[in-house]
Design a protein around this motif. Sequence first.
Motif, PDB file in Angstrom:
ATOM      1  N   ILE A   1      -5.404  16.695   0.854  1.00 40.31           N
ATOM      2  CA  ILE A   1      -4.617  16.091  -0.229  1.00 40.31           C
ATOM      3  C   ILE A   1      -3.598  15.141   0.383  1.00 40.31           C
ATOM      4  O   ILE A   1      -2.861  15.518   1.305  1.00 40.31           O
ATOM      5  N   ILE A   2      -3.587  13.896  -0.099  1.00 40.70           N
ATOM      6  CA  ILE A   2      -2.669  12.876   0.438  1.00 40.70           C
ATOM      7  C   ILE A   2      -1.877  12.265  -0.728  1.00 40.70           C
ATOM      8  O   ILE A   2      -2.479  11.747  -1.677  1.00 40.70           O
ATOM      9  N   PRO A   3      -0.548  12.326  -0.677  1.00 39.86           N
ATOM     10  CA  PRO A   3       0.246  11.698  -1.746  1.00 39.86           C
ATOM     11  C   PRO A   3       0.066  10.181  -1.760  1.00 39.86           C
ATOM     12  O   PRO A   3      -0.056   9.564  -0.683  1.00 39.86           O
ATOM     13  N   PHE A   4       0.059   9.596  -2.962  1.00 37.48           N
ATOM     14  CA  PHE A   4       0.018   8.131  -3.072  1.00 37.48           C
ATOM     15  C   PHE A   4       1.159   7.570  -2.221  1.00 37.48           C
ATOM     16  O   PHE A   4       2.282   8.093  -2.241  1.00 37.48           O
ATOM     17  N   GLY A   5       0.874   6.497  -1.488  1.00 39.99           N
ATOM     18  CA  GLY A   5       1.897   5.836  -0.678  1.00 39.99           C
ATOM     19  C   GLY A   5       1.933   6.304   0.763  1.00 39.99           C
ATOM     20  O   GLY A   5       2.450   5.603   1.625  1.00 39.99           O
ATOM     21  N   ARG A   6       1.348   7.494   1.021  1.00 40.78           N
ATOM     22  CA  ARG A   6       1.401   8.018   2.392  1.00 40.78           C
ATOM     23  C   ARG A   6       0.131   7.670   3.169  1.00 40.78           C
ATOM     24  O   ARG A   6      -0.987   7.852   2.687  1.00 40.78           O
ATOM     25  N   GLY A   7       0.306   7.208   4.392  1.00 43.22           N
ATOM     26  CA  GLY A   7      -0.830   6.892   5.244  1.00 43.22           C
ATOM     27  C   GLY A   7      -1.570   5.664   4.752  1.00 43.22           C
ATOM     28  O   GLY A   7      -1.174   5.023   3.763  1.00 43.22           O
ATOM     29  N   ILE A   8      -2.639   5.333   5.431  1.00 45.22           N
ATOM     30  CA  ILE A   8      -3.450   4.168   5.068  1.00 45.22           C
ATOM     31  C   ILE A   8      -4.080   4.427   3.695  1.00 45.22           C
ATOM     32  O   ILE A   8      -4.050   3.559   2.810  1.00 45.22           O
ATOM     33  N   CYS A   9      -4.597   5.643   3.514  1.00 44.47           N
ATOM     34  CA  CYS A   9      -5.258   5.989   2.247  1.00 44.47           C
ATOM     35  C   CYS A   9      -4.275   5.912   1.088  1.00 44.47           C
ATOM     36  O   CYS A   9      -4.574   5.306   0.045  1.00 44.47           O
ATOM     37  N   GLY A  10      -3.126   6.520   1.259  1.00 42.58           N
ATOM     38  CA  GLY A  10      -2.123   6.539   0.195  1.00 42.58           C
ATOM     39  C   GLY A  10      -1.636   5.144  -0.164  1.00 42.58           C
ATOM     40  O   GLY A  10      -1.320   4.864  -1.326  1.00 42.58           O
ATOM     41  N   GLN A  11      -1.584   4.266   0.811  1.00 43.53           N
ATOM     42  CA  GLN A  11      -1.159   2.888   0.540  1.00 43.53           C
ATOM     43  C   GLN A  11      -2.213   2.151  -0.296  1.00 43.53           C
ATOM     44  O   GLN A  11      -1.875   1.358  -1.179  1.00 43.53           O
ATOM     45  N   VAL A  12      -3.491   2.431  -0.022  1.00 45.84           N
ATOM     46  CA  VAL A  12      -4.564   1.774  -0.788  1.00 45.84           C
ATOM     47  C   VAL A  12      -4.582   2.284  -2.237  1.00 45.84           C
ATOM     48  O   VAL A  12      -4.897   1.531  -3.161  1.00 45.84           O
ATOM     49  N   ALA A  13      -4.190   3.551  -2.423  1.00 44.86           N
ATOM     50  CA  ALA A  13      -4.116   4.097  -3.787  1.00 44.86           C
ATOM     51  C   ALA A  13      -3.116   3.302  -4.618  1.00 44.86           C
ATOM     52  O   ALA A  13      -3.264   3.181  -5.830  1.00 44.86           O
ATOM     53  N   VAL A  14      -2.107   2.735  -3.952  1.00 45.89           N
ATOM     54  CA  VAL A  14      -1.058   1.989  -4.650  1.00 45.89           C
ATOM     55  C   VAL A  14      -1.362   0.485  -4.696  1.00 45.89           C
ATOM     56  O   VAL A  14      -1.146  -0.179  -5.709  1.00 45.89           O
ATOM     57  N   SER A  15      -1.897  -0.051  -3.598  1.00 49.86           N
ATOM     58  CA  SER A  15      -2.086  -1.513  -3.503  1.00 49.86           C
ATOM     59  C   SER A  15      -3.349  -2.001  -4.207  1.00 49.86           C
ATOM     60  O   SER A  15      -3.446  -3.172  -4.560  1.00 49.86           O
ATOM     61  N   ASN A  16      -4.335  -1.120  -4.357  1.00 43.71           N
ATOM     62  CA  ASN A  16      -5.657  -1.471  -4.919  1.00 43.71           C
ATOM     63  C   ASN A  16      -6.395  -2.489  -4.048  1.00 43.71           C
ATOM     64  O   ASN A  16      -7.292  -3.174  -4.527  1.00 43.71           O
ATOM     65  N   GLU A  17      -6.014  -2.580  -2.798  1.00 41.63           N
ATOM     66  CA  GLU A  17      -6.649  -3.572  -1.921  1.00 41.63           C
ATOM     67  C   GLU A  17      -7.268  -2.928  -0.681  1.00 41.63           C
ATOM     68  O   GLU A  17      -6.803  -1.877  -0.225  1.00 41.63           O
ATOM     69  N   ASN A  18      -8.288  -3.602  -0.150  1.00 44.40           N
ATOM     70  CA  ASN A  18      -8.882  -3.147   1.102  1.00 44.40           C
ATOM     71  C   ASN A  18      -7.796  -3.077   2.175  1.00 44.40           C
ATOM     72  O   ASN A  18      -6.875  -3.902   2.191  1.00 44.40           O
ATOM     73  N   PHE A  19      -7.941  -2.104   3.072  1.00 49.06           N
ATOM     74  CA  PHE A  19      -6.991  -2.001   4.188  1.00 49.06           C
ATOM     75  C   PHE A  19      -7.815  -1.802   5.467  1.00 49.06           C
ATOM     76  O   PHE A  19      -8.480  -0.780   5.630  1.00 49.06           O
ATOM     77  N   VAL A  20      -7.789  -2.794   6.333  1.00 44.66           N
ATOM     78  CA  VAL A  20      -8.498  -2.708   7.606  1.00 44.66           C
ATOM     79  C   VAL A  20      -7.457  -2.587   8.713  1.00 44.66           C
ATOM     80  O   VAL A  20      -6.559  -3.423   8.806  1.00 44.66           O
ATOM     81  N   VAL A  21      -7.571  -1.536   9.493  1.00 48.15           N
ATOM     82  CA  VAL A  21      -6.618  -1.293  10.582  1.00 48.15           C
ATOM     83  C   VAL A  21      -7.376  -1.369  11.913  1.00 48.15           C
ATOM     84  O   VAL A  21      -8.067  -0.427  12.294  1.00 48.15           O
ATOM     85  N   PRO A  22      -7.263  -2.489  12.630  1.00 51.87           N
ATOM     86  CA  PRO A  22      -8.003  -2.645  13.883  1.00 51.87           C
ATOM     87  C   PRO A  22      -7.536  -1.674  14.978  1.00 51.87           C
ATOM     88  O   PRO A  22      -8.318  -1.272  15.824  1.00 51.87           O
ATOM     89  N   ASP A  23      -6.231  -1.309  14.893  1.00 53.18           N
ATOM     90  CA  ASP A  23      -5.653  -0.441  15.925  1.00 53.18           C
ATOM     91  C   ASP A  23      -4.622   0.465  15.245  1.00 53.18           C
ATOM     92  O   ASP A  23      -3.558  -0.008  14.825  1.00 53.18           O
TER      93      ASP A  23
END
Length: 151
Positions: free
Chosen positions: A68-90
Amino acid sequence: MAFEDLKKEVNLIISKTQLSAKNRLTEICEALRTSIPYYNWVGFYFANHETQTLHLETYVGTPTDHIIIPFGRGICGQVAVSNENFVVPDVTSQDNYIACGLDVKSEIVIPLFKDGKNIGQIDIDSDSLDPFTKEDEIFLAWVNEQVVTIL
Ligand code: SME
C-alpha cells in the motif's frame, strides 16, 4: 523479443476469458518480465481514491513490502497525483523514492486510465541503469489500454 511479438502475447492473455482479470494481469507481468531482459520487477497498483492510496494488485519479481502506497509518496504515489508517465533513469537521483530492492537502479511507471480517470498504474523496476526509452513508454501505455478492457 520485439515489442510487436510481445503485443500478440498480451492480446492472447487478455482474450483468456476463462481466467480472472487478476490472473490475466499476473500472466501479463510474467510475459513482460520474461521477454524484456531489463524488466526485472513488473506489477500493477490500483488506486483507491477514497483513501488516497495505491494497492498492489499483482506482480512478478522480488517480493516487496510496499503493498500500500499513499498518493504522493514515491514514484508510484507521484504518478497517482500527476497522471503522467514517470521514467527514472537512475533511482539514486530521486528524493521522493521508495526503495524496493538493493538491485533496483531505474524505474518506469505508466498510469492506467479508465474512462479518463487514473485508476492505477503499471510499475517496472530494472536492475539496469537508464534502460527505458520512448518505445517502452509507448508499449506500456498500449498494455494499459488493453488491461482496462478487462477491468
Ligand atoms: N519504487 C516505488 C515503490 C514500489 S516498488 O518499485 C515495487 C516508488 O518509489 O514508488
